[in-house]
Scaffold this active site. Structure first.
Site, short mmCIF file in Angstrom:
data_model
loop_
_atom_site.label_atom_id
_atom_site.label_comp_id
_atom_site.label_asym_id
_atom_site.label_seq_id
_atom_site.Cartn_x
_atom_site.Cartn_y
_atom_site.Cartn_z
N ASP A 163 -1.43 7.25 -28.30
CA ASP A 163 -0.77 6.91 -29.57
C ASP A 163 0.38 5.94 -29.32
O ASP A 163 0.59 4.98 -30.07
CB ASP A 163 -0.31 8.15 -30.34
CG ASP A 163 0.26 9.25 -29.46
OD1 ASP A 163 0.33 9.07 -28.23
OD2 ASP A 163 0.65 10.30 -30.00
N LYS A 193 -4.32 11.33 -23.54
CA LYS A 193 -3.70 12.19 -24.55
C LYS A 193 -3.51 13.57 -23.92
O LYS A 193 -3.96 14.60 -24.44
CB LYS A 193 -4.60 12.23 -25.80
CG LYS A 193 -4.01 12.96 -26.99
CD LYS A 193 -2.80 12.30 -27.62
CE LYS A 193 -2.19 13.19 -28.69
NZ LYS A 193 -0.84 12.73 -29.12
N TYR A 245 -18.48 11.24 -27.43
CA TYR A 245 -19.63 10.53 -27.99
C TYR A 245 -20.95 11.08 -27.46
O TYR A 245 -21.98 10.93 -28.09
CB TYR A 245 -19.55 9.03 -27.72
CG TYR A 245 -18.52 8.30 -28.57
CD1 TYR A 245 -17.41 8.96 -29.06
CD2 TYR A 245 -18.68 6.96 -28.88
CE1 TYR A 245 -16.46 8.31 -29.83
CE2 TYR A 245 -17.73 6.29 -29.64
CZ TYR A 245 -16.63 6.98 -30.12
OH TYR A 245 -15.71 6.31 -30.88
N ASP A 289 -12.80 3.04 -27.72
CA ASP A 289 -13.45 2.48 -28.90
C ASP A 289 -12.38 2.01 -29.89
O ASP A 289 -12.42 0.90 -30.43
CB ASP A 289 -14.36 3.52 -29.54
CG ASP A 289 -15.16 2.97 -30.71
OD1 ASP A 289 -15.36 1.75 -30.76
OD2 ASP A 289 -15.59 3.77 -31.57
N ASP A 295 -10.82 -2.13 -30.62
CA ASP A 295 -10.80 -2.76 -31.96
C ASP A 295 -9.38 -3.21 -32.31
O ASP A 295 -9.19 -4.25 -32.96
CB ASP A 295 -11.30 -1.79 -33.03
CG ASP A 295 -12.75 -2.05 -33.41
OD1 ASP A 295 -13.54 -2.38 -32.50
OD2 ASP A 295 -13.10 -1.94 -34.61
C1 IPM Z 1 -18.60 -0.19 -30.22
C2 IPM Z 1 -19.16 0.34 -31.51
C3 IPM Z 1 -20.04 1.54 -31.21
C4 IPM Z 1 -19.19 2.57 -30.51
C5 IPM Z 1 -20.73 2.14 -32.43
C6 IPM Z 1 -21.55 1.13 -33.17
C7 IPM Z 1 -21.55 3.34 -32.07
O1 IPM Z 1 -18.16 0.66 -32.40
O2 IPM Z 1 -19.39 -0.61 -29.35
O3 IPM Z 1 -17.38 -0.20 -30.07
O4 IPM Z 1 -18.50 3.35 -31.17
O5 IPM Z 1 -19.22 2.60 -29.28
MN MN Z 2 -16.18 0.18 -31.71
#
Ligand code: IPM
Ligand code: MN
Length: 376
Positions: A232, A199, A145, A256, A260
Site C-alpha cells: 500500500d 503485505k 490467482y 497485477d 497497471d
Molecule cells: C494481466 C491481466 C490478467 C491478469 C487478466 C486478464 C486475467 O490483467 O495480465 O495483468 O490479471 O493477470
Molecule cells: Mn492486469
C-alpha cells in the site's frame, strides 16, 4: 537460414490491429538484418470461444507448443464476462491455462517513460524527478490467482449456513525462490537496489515470501541491496516519487495491480509491454500488460507500442537478438522524438498532423527500423 517460428495469438478487441503492427515491425527487422520470421496464427480467448467453443482450443495449444516463441495480443471483453461457465471465459479458460502450461512464473513489465513523451504522464514534472525507469517483476503462476476456489455457483454454505466464496492464496518455497532469483539477477545487472513489495503486516504468505526472499539475498546475492516496502505504501510512493524505484519484486495479485499503476504513471497502458517467462525452460510468451479495450476496437486508434515492445522483448530474450531489439526501441523512441503521438497520449500541444493512428504508428516504426544506425 533457419526461420524464427512465432505463434501469433491476435486475441480480442484491439488485439488483431496491434499485433498486425508488431508483425509489420518484425518484418522490417527481418529485412534490415536478413532474418526470417514466420508466423502461425491461432485463435485464443473470446474469438476462440466464438469459433471453436473453447477459449484455448487444442489446435492453438499445438501451434504454441511447436513455436519458438508466442506473441499474444490482449483477450477478453464484456461479451464473455457473463458466460455461466467461468472456465469458458478468456481469463480463466485461456490466459491462466497458458501461463500454467508453460509455467511462465516470471512476468517482466518495464515501466519506462521516454523523455520525449514525459508530458503524457499525469504526474507533475517535479514528481517525475530523474525520470521513470522501473522493471516490475511479477510472480505469475502462484498465489491467489491459482489457488483453490469456491465459486458462487457452487452455493457453498459455511457452518452458520451463510453462502460464501473462497480464493485461497498459497506460495511454496520453490515458487518464491525462483522468482526471487530472477529479481536479484535483474537488480544486479542494472546495478539497482531491489524493492521487495509485500503485505507482511497482514498476510502469512507475505511473511513467508519475505523470509525466503531475504534468505535468497543473504545466501546468493549479498551484494544486491534489498529494500522491503509494504504494497500500500508502494502504491503511494509510485505516484509521489517513482524515480526511487529500479527493480520491484511483486507477488501475483499485488503485481497485477501495481503494474497497471505503472501504466497510469506513464499516462497510458498502451505503453506497457511485457514478457512472461520460464527462464529455466526458456519457454515464454510476450503480451501487452493491458486488456483488449473493446470500446475502441476496430477504430485504428489504439497505441500498438505495448505490442511492438513485447515483440522487441521477444527478440532480445528468446532469440538473443539484442541488436535487433535495440533497433526496435530506437525506432519507437524516434517516433515519439519526432513529435508523433497516438490519440490517448496527445496533449493540447500536440499538432493535429502529429496525431497518428495504430497503423500509421506501425508504419513510422517500421520505416525508422530500416533507417536507424545500430552498432554491434
Ligand atoms: C494481466 C491481466 C490478467 C491478469 C487478466 C486478464 C486475467 O490483467 O495480465 O495483468 O490479471 O493477470
Ligand atoms: Mn492486469
Amino acid at each position: 537460414m533457419a526461420a524464427y517460428n512465432i505463434a501469433v495469438l491476435p486475441g480480442d478487441g484491439i488485439g488483431p490491429e496491434i499485433t498486425r503492427e508488431a508483425i509489420k515491425v518484425l518484418d522490417a527487422v527481418g529485412r534490415k538484418f536478413s532474418l526470417t520470421f514466420s508466423y502461425r496464427f491461432a485463435d485464443f480467448g473470446g474469438i476462440a470461444f466464438d469459433r471453436h467453443g473453447h477459449p484455448f482450443p487444442d489446435a492453438t495449444k499445438s501451434i504454441c507448443d511447436a513455436a519458438d516463441a508466442i506473441m499474444k495480443g490482449p483477450i477478453g471483453g464484456p461479451k464473455y464476462d457473463t458466460l455461466p461457465d467461468v472456465m469458458m471465459r478468456p481469463e480463466a479458460g485461456a490466459l491462466l491455462p497458458l501461463r500454467r502450461r508453460y509455467d511462465t512464473f516470471a512476468n517482466l513489465r518495464p515501466v519506462v517513460l521516454q523523455r520525449s513523451i514525459q508530458d503524457a504522464s499525469p504526474l507533475k514534472p517535479e514528481r517525475l524527478g530523474k525520470g521513470v525507469d522501473i522493471l516490475m517483476i511479477r510472480e505469475l503462476v502462484g498465489g491467489i490467482y491459482f489457488g483453490r476456489k469456491v465459486e458462487p455457483a457452487e452455493q457453498a454454505r459455511d457452518e452458520k449456513g451463510e453462502w460464501y466464496a473462497l480464493d485461497e492464496c498459497r506460495y511454496t518455497e520453490s515458487q518464491v525462490k525462483r522468482i526471487a532469483r530472477v529479481a536479484f539477477r535483474q537488480a544486479r545487472q542494472r546495478n539497482s537496489p531491489l524493492h521487495n513489495i509485500h503485505k507482511a503486516n497482514v498476510l502469512a504468505t507475505s511473511r513467508f515470501w519475505n523470509l525466503i526472499v531475504q534468505d535468497v539475498q543473504k545466501t546468493e546475492f549479498p551484494g544486491v541491496e534489498m529494500r522491503n516496502m509494504l504494497v500500500d505504501s508502494a502504491a503511494t510512493a509510485l505516484v509521489t516519487n517513482p524515480s526511487q524505484f529500479g527493480v520491484m519484486l511483486l507477488e501475483n495479485m499485488q503485481g497485477d495491480i501495481l503494474t497497471d499503476e505503472g501504466g497510469g504513471i506513464l499516462g497510458s497502458l498502451g505503453l506497457m509491454p511485457s514478457a512472461c517467462l520460464n527462464p529455466e525452460t526458456g519457454r515464454g510468451y510476450y503480451e501487452p500488460a493491458h486488456g483488449s479495450a473493446p470500446d475502441i476496437a476496430g477504430q485504428n486508434t489504439a497505441n500498438p507500442y505495448s505490442q511492438i515492445g513485447s515483440a522487441a522483448m521477444m527478440l532480445a530474450i528468446r532469440f538473443g537478438l539484442q541488436r535487433e531489439a535495440d533497433a526496435v526501441w530506437a525506432a519507437m523512441l524516434k517516433v515519439f522524438g519526432d513529435g508523433y503521438r497516438t490519440g490517448e497520449i496527445k496533449t493540447p500541444n500536440t499538432p493535429l498532423e502529429k496525431i497518428v493512428s495504430t497503423s500509421q504508428f506501425g508504419d513510422l516504426v517500421a520505416e525508422n527500423v530500416s533507417r536507424v544506425e545500430v552498432g554491434r
